[in-house]
Design a protein around this motif. Structure first.
Motif, PDB file in Angstrom:
ATOM      1  N   PRO A   9       0.367  -1.274   0.162  1.00 35.88           N
ATOM      2  CA  PRO A   9       0.099   0.163   0.334  1.00 35.88           C
ATOM      3  C   PRO A   9       0.634   1.873   0.171  1.00 35.88           C
ATOM      4  CG  PRO A   9       0.230  -1.075   2.436  1.00 35.88           C
ATOM      5  CD  PRO A   9       0.491  -1.929   1.126  1.00 35.88           C
ATOM      6  N   LEU A  11       2.848   2.894  -2.133  1.00 41.76           N
ATOM      7  CA  LEU A  11       3.911   2.875  -3.022  1.00 41.76           C
ATOM      8  C   LEU A  11       3.854   3.850  -4.138  1.00 41.76           C
ATOM      9  CD1 LEU A  11       5.494  -0.333  -1.714  1.00 41.76           C
ATOM     10  CD2 LEU A  11       6.056   1.785  -1.163  1.00 41.76           C
ATOM     11  N   ARG A  17       5.565  11.260  -2.446  1.00 44.73           N
ATOM     12  CA  ARG A  17       5.177  10.660  -0.257  1.00 44.73           C
ATOM     13  C   ARG A  17       6.268  10.932   0.189  1.00 44.73           C
ATOM     14  NH1 ARG A  17       4.618   4.082   1.551  1.00 44.73           N
ATOM     15  NH2 ARG A  17       4.064   5.045   3.597  1.00 44.73           N
ATOM     16  N   TYR A  22      11.735   8.782   1.691  1.00 49.52           N
ATOM     17  CA  TYR A  22      11.172   7.932   0.809  1.00 49.52           C
ATOM     18  C   TYR A  22      12.029   8.255  -0.369  1.00 49.52           C
ATOM     19  CZ  TYR A  22       7.768   5.569   3.332  1.00 49.52           C
ATOM     20  OH  TYR A  22       7.012   5.334   4.878  1.00 49.52           O
ATOM     21  N   ASN A  73       8.236  -6.175  -1.040  1.00 52.25           N
ATOM     22  CA  ASN A  73       8.311  -4.595  -0.161  1.00 52.25           C
ATOM     23  C   ASN A  73       6.217  -4.635   0.125  1.00 52.25           C
ATOM     24  OD1 ASN A  73       8.454  -2.430   1.450  1.00 52.25           O
ATOM     25  ND2 ASN A  73       9.116  -1.054  -0.174  1.00 52.25           N
ATOM     26  N   ALA A  75       5.293  -3.087   2.107  1.00 53.57           N
ATOM     27  CA  ALA A  75       4.806  -1.531   2.937  1.00 53.57           C
ATOM     28  C   ALA A  75       4.402  -1.335   4.479  1.00 53.57           C
ATOM     29  CB  ALA A  75       4.160  -1.012   2.259  1.00 53.57           C
ATOM     30  N   ALA A  76       3.108  -0.962   4.317  1.00 56.65           N
ATOM     31  CA  ALA A  76       2.434  -1.525   5.855  1.00 56.65           C
ATOM     32  C   ALA A  76       2.136  -2.398   6.512  1.00 56.65           C
ATOM     33  CB  ALA A  76       1.525   0.034   6.751  1.00 56.65           C
ATOM     34  N   HIS A  79       4.385  -4.686   9.177  1.00 53.54           N
ATOM     35  CA  HIS A  79       4.218  -4.601  10.013  1.00 53.54           C
ATOM     36  C   HIS A  79       3.228  -5.248  10.357  1.00 53.54           C
ATOM     37  CE1 HIS A  79       7.711  -1.990   9.065  1.00 53.54           C
ATOM     38  NE2 HIS A  79       6.790  -1.014   8.772  1.00 53.54           N
ATOM     39  N   HIS A  99      13.131  -2.691   1.888  1.00 56.63           N
ATOM     40  CA  HIS A  99      12.309  -1.407   1.923  1.00 56.63           C
ATOM     41  C   HIS A  99      13.355   0.097   1.565  1.00 56.63           C
ATOM     42  CE1 HIS A  99       9.101  -3.521   4.517  1.00 56.63           C
ATOM     43  NE2 HIS A  99      10.377  -3.995   4.757  1.00 56.63           N
ATOM     44  N   LEU A 100      12.835   0.812   0.730  1.00 57.75           N
ATOM     45  CA  LEU A 100      13.351   1.431   0.547  1.00 57.75           C
ATOM     46  C   LEU A 100      13.798   2.532   2.128  1.00 57.75           C
ATOM     47  CD1 LEU A 100      10.096   3.174  -0.710  1.00 57.75           C
ATOM     48  CD2 LEU A 100      12.174   3.135  -2.720  1.00 57.75           C
ATOM     49  N   SER A 101      13.453   3.096   3.062  1.00 57.19           N
ATOM     50  CA  SER A 101      13.657   3.792   4.497  1.00 57.19           C
ATOM     51  C   SER A 101      14.224   2.558   5.213  1.00 57.19           C
ATOM     52  CB  SER A 101      13.130   3.913   4.624  1.00 57.19           C
ATOM     53  OG  SER A 101      11.292   3.343   5.611  1.00 57.19           O
ATOM     54  N   ILE A 103      14.095   0.464   7.942  1.00 54.79           N
ATOM     55  CA  ILE A 103      12.675  -0.083   9.173  1.00 54.79           C
ATOM     56  C   ILE A 103      13.615  -0.104  10.395  1.00 54.79           C
ATOM     57  CG2 ILE A 103      10.913  -0.788   7.640  1.00 54.79           C
ATOM     58  CD1 ILE A 103      11.560  -3.224   8.581  1.00 54.79           C
ATOM     59  N   ARG A 106      13.588   3.729  12.239  1.00 57.21           N
ATOM     60  CA  ARG A 106      12.383   4.722  12.128  1.00 57.21           C
ATOM     61  C   ARG A 106      11.051   4.480  13.668  1.00 57.21           C
ATOM     62  NH1 ARG A 106       9.413   4.333   7.030  1.00 57.21           N
ATOM     63  NH2 ARG A 106       8.331   6.240   7.650  1.00 57.21           N
ATOM     64  N   ARG A 110       8.153  -0.178  13.273  1.00 60.60           N
ATOM     65  CA  ARG A 110       8.441  -0.819  12.158  1.00 60.60           C
ATOM     66  C   ARG A 110       9.577  -1.443  12.525  1.00 60.60           C
ATOM     67  NH1 ARG A 110       5.879   3.052   8.168  1.00 60.60           N
ATOM     68  NH2 ARG A 110       5.570   4.275   9.273  1.00 60.60           N
TER      69      ARG A 110
HETATM   70  C1  DQA Z   1       8.084   0.974   3.645  1.00 57.23           C
HETATM   71  C2  DQA Z   1       8.558   1.251   5.135  1.00 57.23           C
HETATM   72  C3  DQA Z   1       7.289   0.362   6.024  1.00 57.23           C
HETATM   73  O1  DQA Z   1       6.962   1.064   7.071  1.00 57.23           O
HETATM   74  C4  DQA Z   1       6.054   1.818   5.433  1.00 57.23           C
HETATM   75  O2  DQA Z   1       5.124   1.586   6.477  1.00 57.23           O
HETATM   76  C5  DQA Z   1       6.062   1.875   3.788  1.00 57.23           C
HETATM   77  C6  DQA Z   1       6.735   1.478   2.894  1.00 57.23           C
HETATM   78  C7  DQA Z   1       9.446   1.277   3.141  1.00 57.23           C
HETATM   79  O3  DQA Z   1       9.891   0.996   1.845  1.00 57.23           O
HETATM   80  O4  DQA Z   1      10.877   1.982   3.641  1.00 57.23           O
HETATM   81  O5  DQA Z   1       5.309   2.108   3.063  1.00 57.23           O
HETATM   82  O6  DQA Z   1       7.602  -0.751   3.316  1.00 57.23           O
END
Ligand code: DQA
Length: 155
Positions: A9, A11, A17, A22, A73, A75-76, A79, A99-101, A103, A106, A110
């Motif tokens: 979700p 992305l 965003r 990101y 990925n 995303a949310a 977790h 993951h881009l970031s 986690i 953070r 996460r």
């Molecule tokens: C993410 C990290 C997740 O915590 C976040 O909810 C995302 C993006 C990332 O790619 O860094 O939507 O998966």
């Protein structure tokens, strides 16, 4: 070799965003570079994005017998989703979580990934490059399956 790249979700909003977290690159740009790198590595890469947990679960189920490997990925859903974890485990297709970031650097919520434990490994914190690193690691892993075995999933 066929690889499926799954995106969870929000992305689709990459580029707009939270660019301080990101970056400014779009999902389309990232996925184009993954497809190109796949070609260079001899892998056919298909891509999928959905905001819907059920659609991702269905896509993973349908991947059985079609794909040699997956990159995800979540995303949310990383977790929160027992359903995604169970789907990855059920199909037994080697999967790399990206993951881009970073986690782990953070918010506390996460730090926990429900999905990483059923993946071959996780790459986190390199922006769009995480996908390319994941692809390279996955292709290498798939080429060595049967030869190495040391890091393979136990089930
Ligand atoms: C993410 C990290 C997740 O915590 C976040 O909810 C995302 C993006 C990332 O790619 O860094 O939507 O998966």
């Amino acid at each position: 070799m066929k690889i499926l790249v799954l995106n969870g979700p929000n992305l689709k909003l990459l580029g707009k965003r939270e660019p301080s977290i990101y970056g400014k690159v779009t999902l389309d740009d990232i996925l184009k570079s993954v497809i190109m790198r796949g070609k260079a590595l001899g892998a056919k890469v298909d891509v999928f994005q959905s905001n819907d947990e059920g659609a991702l679960v269905t896509k993973i189920g349908d991947a059985m017998g079609v794909y040699d490997g997956m990159i995800i990925n979540p995303a949310a859903y990383t977790h929160t989703s027992v359903a995604l974890r169970d789907a990855i485990q059920a199909v037994k297709i080697p999967c790399v979580e990206v993951h881009l970031s970073n986690i782990h650097a953070r918010e506390d919520f996460r730090h926990k990934s429900l999905t990483a434990g059923v993946c071959v490994g996780q790459i986190s914190g390199f922006g769009g490059q995480s996908y390319l690193l994941g692809l390279e690691a996955l292709v290498e892993y798939l080429m060595n399956i049967g030869k190495v075995g040391k890091n393979r999933r136990k089930d």
